[in-house]
Motif scaffolding. Structure first.
Motif, PDB file in Angstrom:
ATOM      1  N   LEU A  22       0.953  -1.137  -0.079  1.00  0.00           N
ATOM      2  CA  LEU A  22       0.179  -0.136   0.114  1.00  0.00           C
ATOM      3  C   LEU A  22       0.696   1.427  -0.061  1.00  0.00           C
ATOM      4  N   PHE A  23       0.982   1.835  -1.214  1.00  0.00           N
ATOM      5  CA  PHE A  23       1.697   3.094  -1.210  1.00  0.00           C
ATOM      6  C   PHE A  23       0.776   4.156  -1.417  1.00  0.00           C
ATOM      7  N   ALA A  24       0.665   5.358  -0.617  1.00  0.00           N
ATOM      8  CA  ALA A  24       0.032   6.378  -0.891  1.00  0.00           C
ATOM      9  C   ALA A  24       0.243   7.049  -2.186  1.00  0.00           C
ATOM     10  N   ILE A  25      -0.793   7.665  -2.948  1.00  0.00           N
ATOM     11  CA  ILE A  25      -0.344   8.090  -4.307  1.00  0.00           C
ATOM     12  C   ILE A  25       0.419   9.585  -4.180  1.00  0.00           C
ATOM     13  N   ASN A  26       0.124  10.178  -3.031  1.00  0.00           N
ATOM     14  CA  ASN A  26       1.185  11.343  -2.589  1.00  0.00           C
ATOM     15  C   ASN A  26       2.295  11.336  -2.013  1.00  0.00           C
ATOM     16  N   ASN A  27       2.864   9.993  -2.352  1.00  0.00           N
ATOM     17  CA  ASN A  27       4.018   9.721  -1.404  1.00  0.00           C
ATOM     18  C   ASN A  27       5.322  10.374  -1.868  1.00  0.00           C
ATOM     19  N   ARG A  28       6.353  10.632  -1.051  1.00  0.00           N
ATOM     20  CA  ARG A  28       7.391  11.699  -1.672  1.00  0.00           C
ATOM     21  C   ARG A  28       8.750  10.466  -1.785  1.00  0.00           C
ATOM     22  N   ASN A  29       8.974   9.893  -2.553  1.00  0.00           N
ATOM     23  CA  ASN A  29       9.985   8.953  -2.583  1.00  0.00           C
ATOM     24  C   ASN A  29      10.928   9.454  -3.683  1.00  0.00           C
ATOM     25  N   LYS A  30      12.310   9.279  -3.549  1.00  0.00           N
ATOM     26  CA  LYS A  30      13.223   9.582  -4.641  1.00  0.00           C
ATOM     27  C   LYS A  30      13.228   8.682  -5.838  1.00  0.00           C
ATOM     28  N   GLY A  31      12.930   7.380  -5.624  1.00  0.00           N
ATOM     29  CA  GLY A  31      12.762   6.294  -6.649  1.00  0.00           C
ATOM     30  C   GLY A  31      13.769   5.270  -6.313  1.00  0.00           C
ATOM     31  N   ASN A  32      13.662   4.295  -7.278  1.00  0.00           N
ATOM     32  CA  ASN A  32      14.635   2.969  -7.270  1.00  0.00           C
ATOM     33  C   ASN A  32      14.476   2.300  -5.884  1.00  0.00           C
ATOM     34  N   ILE A  33      13.293   2.213  -5.370  1.00  0.00           N
ATOM     35  CA  ILE A  33      13.039   1.225  -4.223  1.00  0.00           C
ATOM     36  C   ILE A  33      12.761  -0.287  -4.570  1.00  0.00           C
ATOM     37  N   LEU A  34      13.402  -1.038  -4.000  1.00  0.00           N
ATOM     38  CA  LEU A  34      13.197  -2.410  -4.242  1.00  0.00           C
ATOM     39  C   LEU A  34      12.312  -3.222  -2.994  1.00  0.00           C
ATOM     40  N   PHE A  35      11.436  -3.772  -3.425  1.00  0.00           N
ATOM     41  CA  PHE A  35      10.891  -4.688  -2.496  1.00  0.00           C
ATOM     42  C   PHE A  35      10.999  -6.269  -2.747  1.00  0.00           C
ATOM     43  N   PRO A  36      11.906  -6.978  -2.141  1.00  0.00           N
ATOM     44  CA  PRO A  36      12.196  -8.380  -2.428  1.00  0.00           C
ATOM     45  C   PRO A  36      11.049  -9.413  -1.917  1.00  0.00           C
ATOM     46  N   HIS A  37      10.376  -8.930  -0.949  1.00  0.00           N
ATOM     47  CA  HIS A  37       9.378  -9.676  -0.696  1.00  0.00           C
ATOM     48  C   HIS A  37       8.212  -9.022  -0.160  1.00  0.00           C
ATOM     49  N   GLN A  38       7.326  -9.083  -1.387  1.00  0.00           N
ATOM     50  CA  GLN A  38       6.249  -7.960  -1.425  1.00  0.00           C
ATOM     51  C   GLN A  38       4.987  -8.444  -0.867  1.00  0.00           C
ATOM     52  N   SER A  39       5.090  -8.498   0.528  1.00  0.00           N
ATOM     53  CA  SER A  39       3.661  -8.701   1.165  1.00  0.00           C
ATOM     54  C   SER A  39       3.640  -7.714   2.591  1.00  0.00           C
ATOM     55  N   GLY A  40       2.544  -7.287   2.668  1.00  0.00           N
ATOM     56  CA  GLY A  40       2.157  -6.301   3.651  1.00  0.00           C
ATOM     57  C   GLY A  40       2.940  -5.380   3.855  1.00  0.00           C
ATOM     58  N   ILE A  41       3.102  -4.541   3.257  1.00  0.00           N
ATOM     59  CA  ILE A  41       4.066  -3.030   3.298  1.00  0.00           C
ATOM     60  C   ILE A  41       3.099  -2.110   3.317  1.00  0.00           C
ATOM     61  N   PHE A  42       3.107  -1.013   3.975  1.00  0.00           N
ATOM     62  CA  PHE A  42       2.347   0.101   4.129  1.00  0.00           C
ATOM     63  C   PHE A  42       3.295   1.182   4.095  1.00  0.00           C
ATOM     64  N   ILE A  43       3.209   2.189   3.167  1.00  0.00           N
ATOM     65  CA  ILE A  43       4.045   3.424   2.942  1.00  0.00           C
ATOM     66  C   ILE A  43       3.203   4.592   2.990  1.00  0.00           C
ATOM     67  N   SER A  44       3.212   5.608   4.193  1.00  0.00           N
ATOM     68  CA  SER A  44       2.357   6.579   4.253  1.00  0.00           C
ATOM     69  C   SER A  44       2.418   7.684   2.996  1.00  0.00           C
ATOM     70  N   GLY A  45       1.515   8.512   2.747  1.00  0.00           N
ATOM     71  CA  GLY A  45       1.791   9.438   1.664  1.00  0.00           C
ATOM     72  C   GLY A  45       2.588  10.667   2.276  1.00  0.00           C
ATOM     73  N   GLU A  46       2.737  10.780   3.463  1.00  0.00           N
ATOM     74  CA  GLU A  46       3.727  11.933   4.016  1.00  0.00           C
ATOM     75  C   GLU A  46       5.297  11.432   4.337  1.00  0.00           C
ATOM     76  N   ALA A  47       5.309   9.987   4.109  1.00  0.00           N
ATOM     77  CA  ALA A  47       6.712   9.540   4.208  1.00  0.00           C
ATOM     78  C   ALA A  47       7.755   9.847   3.456  1.00  0.00           C
ATOM     79  N   ILE A  48       8.965   9.973   3.410  1.00  0.00           N
ATOM     80  CA  ILE A  48       9.905  10.277   2.540  1.00  0.00           C
ATOM     81  C   ILE A  48      10.805   9.098   2.413  1.00  0.00           C
ATOM     82  N   ILE A  49      11.012   8.467   1.332  1.00  0.00           N
ATOM     83  CA  ILE A  49      11.965   7.517   1.133  1.00  0.00           C
ATOM     84  C   ILE A  49      12.985   7.597   0.052  1.00  0.00           C
ATOM     85  N   GLY A  50      14.260   7.557   0.500  1.00  0.00           N
ATOM     86  CA  GLY A  50      15.265   7.953  -0.257  1.00  0.00           C
ATOM     87  C   GLY A  50      15.333   7.165  -1.407  1.00  0.00           C
ATOM     88  N   GLU A  51      16.714   7.257  -2.260  1.00  0.00           N
ATOM     89  CA  GLU A  51      16.877   6.591  -3.525  1.00  0.00           C
ATOM     90  C   GLU A  51      17.602   5.308  -3.017  1.00  0.00           C
TER      91      GLU A  51
END
Length: 107
Positions: A22-51
């Motif tokens: 679950l990735f909020a559509i207004n999420n502020r990430n820089k890109g190139n995020i890897l999800f090796p095991h794609q199960s049960g992940i929640f990332i808030s729209g206000e969270a910032i995820i680096g490259e």
């Protein structure tokens, strides 16, 4: 080995093991995020995820909005971070660059 033969059983099996991120559509990430095991992940729209970050299964990255909390807001993870399985990043915390969080950590 176990085989699923009926189409009804097969449909149940497929629904049980679908990936869920679950990735909020207004999420502020820089890109190139890897999800090796794609199960049960929640990332808030206000969270910032680096490259170049790696985020494993059952991770929650979300905000805190409790009235008197000094930790109000959303987390941010810098570049090249690894967030282990089951980690819960809650509130306005900054992980920084080149960090590794082991599994089942609550911040």
């Amino acid at each position: 080995s176990t085989r699923v033969r009926s189409s009804a059983a097969s449909d149940v099996y497929k629904r049980q093991f679908k990936a869920l991120i679950l990735f909020a559509i207004n999420n502020r990430n820089k890109g190139n995020i890897l999800f090796p095991h794609q199960s049960g992940i929640f990332i808030s729209g206000e969270a910032i995820i680096g490259e170049n970050c790696i985020i494993y299964q059952h991770v929650t990255i979300g905000p805190t909005y409790y009235g008197s909390s000094s930790n109000m807001g959303s987390p941010s993870a810098g570049d090249n971070c690894v967030i282990g399985a089951g980690a819960k990043l809650i509130g306005a915390i900054d992980i920084g660059n080149n960090r590794r969080l082991v599994q089942i950590v609550l911040l």
